[in-house]
Design a protein around this motif. Sequence first.
Motif, mmCIF file in Angstrom:
data_model
loop_
_atom_site.group_PDB
_atom_site.id
_atom_site.type_symbol
_atom_site.label_atom_id
_atom_site.label_comp_id
_atom_site.label_asym_id
_atom_site.label_seq_id
_atom_site.Cartn_x
_atom_site.Cartn_y
_atom_site.Cartn_z
ATOM 1 N N MET A 104 -61.633 22.594 -61.660
ATOM 2 C CA MET A 104 -61.185 21.286 -61.981
ATOM 3 C C MET A 104 -59.469 21.541 -62.129
ATOM 4 O O MET A 104 -58.319 20.752 -61.713
ATOM 5 N N MET A 109 -57.368 18.453 -61.210
ATOM 6 C CA MET A 109 -57.859 16.962 -61.231
ATOM 7 C C MET A 109 -58.611 16.060 -60.438
ATOM 8 O O MET A 109 -58.824 14.944 -60.576
ATOM 9 N N ASN A 112 -63.966 16.166 -59.448
ATOM 10 C CA ASN A 112 -64.762 16.159 -60.920
ATOM 11 C C ASN A 112 -65.888 15.704 -61.078
ATOM 12 O O ASN A 112 -66.487 16.476 -61.277
ATOM 13 N N SER A 146 -62.479 13.683 -67.082
ATOM 14 C CA SER A 146 -62.110 14.655 -66.523
ATOM 15 C C SER A 146 -61.410 13.687 -65.228
ATOM 16 O O SER A 146 -61.957 14.021 -64.079
#
Length: 442
Positions: A104, A109, A112, A146
Motif C-alpha cells: 500500500m 495508499m 487497500n 488505510s
Amino acid sequence: MESDKNLNYINLFMIFINFIIIVFISQIMTTTLYKISSAFMARDFFDQITVIPWKPENITIVSIGAYIVLVLLITVKKKYLNFLNKWQVAALLLCEIFLSVAIMTALNMCYNGIMLFIIADLVTNTKDKNNKIIFLVLMIIMYILSVYDFISLKIRMVSFESFLFYYNASMRSYLMELKSILNTIDIIVFIVYMIVLIQAQMRENEKITLLNKKLNLANEKLGVMNVQLKDYAVKIESMAETRERNRLAREIHDTLGHALTGISVGIDACLTTIDMSTEVTKKQLNVIAEVARQGIKDVRSSVKKLRPDALENSSLEDALNNMISQISNVAKTRIFFSTNIKSLKFGHDEEDTIYRIVQEGLTNAIRHGQAEEVYINMTRVDKQLNITIRDNGRGCANISEGFGLRHIEERVKLLNGDAKYDGSDGFLITVNIPIRWGDGSD
C-alpha cells in the motif's frame, strides 16, 4: 468436499484480481512518471503534488515483489498449518501485515483491497480463537484507516488522480472508472468468499450436531443394551446353574442308582444263599463290595465334573463289558451285548452318553422290570448310532418317565438325538444319535 473446491477457486481468483489491480496501479504510476519525464512536464507535475514520488522502478519492484512474497507466504503457511503452533501462526500473520503495508505504501495508499485478501486468509487458516479475534480486529481497523483521504491528512502522498496529470480528461475518466471497477470486483469476490466459507462452516456445524445426536442416541442404546446384557448374563448364569444341577442330578442318579441297584440285588441273593453256603455268600458279598467301591468312584468323578471312572481308565467297549460283567455277577440277570461296529471309539461326550444310557437301561431292567434277560444292541446306520436295550421283564403299559428315563432324554438331546420307549412286551429303549464318526469307528 465441494465447498472446499469452491473456496480454492475463489481464493485463486482473489489472488489473480489483486495481482491485476496492483500491476494496473503500479504501471499507471510508473508509466506516468516516465512520460512526464520524457515530455519535460516535470515542473507542471510537481506543481500539482506536495511530495516527490518514488522512483518508477521502485514502485513496481516493491509492490509486485511484496505481493509475490505475500502469496508464497500464505501458500506455505496453509500447507504446513497443522505443524505450526499459535505463536508461529501469529508471527506469519505479522509478516503478512508488514508486506501488505509495504504494497500500500508503494502504491501511495491508492489501493487497500489487499487487506481483504489477508482477512480472508486470517479467517480461513487461523485455528486459535484468540489469535483470530485479535488479528481480525486489527485488520478491520487498518482497512478502515488505510484510505488515501485519511492517511494524506497525516502523511504527504501523491494521489492516484495526480498520476493521471499527463492524460487528457477522457483518458483520466476511463482509467479512474477502470480502477473503480477492479476495486468493486475485488470487494465482491471477497464477499462471495466469505459467504461460501460461512455456508461451509454452517454445514460442518450441522454435521457435527447431527453426529452428536447420533452419538447420544448410540450411547442411550448402548446403555439399554448394557442393562439387557446384564440381565442376559444373569439369566445365562441361572441357566448354567440349572444345567449343572441337572447334570449333577443325572450323574448321582446314574452312579448311585446303578450301584445301589446292584447292591440291593446282591444282598437279596446273599439272603437266599446264606443258609445254603457261606462260601458262595462271601463271594457274593465281595462282588457287592466291589460294586459299592465303583459307585463311590463314580460319585467322586461326577462331583469333580469328570467322566465316569470306568471311561477314565479304559475304552468304551471295555467299560461296557466290565459293567455288564459286574451286574451279571451280582444279579440273576443274563445280559447279551452285540454290535456291528468294529471299534466303539467316539468323542468323550458321546462315550459318556452311551455309557450312561446302557447303565440306566440295565438298572431299570433289573430294579423295575425284574428281568431275567437283557439284550443290548448297537448298530451303525449311515451316520447314526442306533442303541436298543430290550428286556423280558414285567414291562409297563403306561410309561411314566422317572428320573432315569428323563435324564436319558436330556443326555441324548444334548447330542441332537432322540429316545423312544415301549413297555408293551417287556421294556424297550431305542436311542438314535448322530455321531461324529472317527477313523476308529469305520
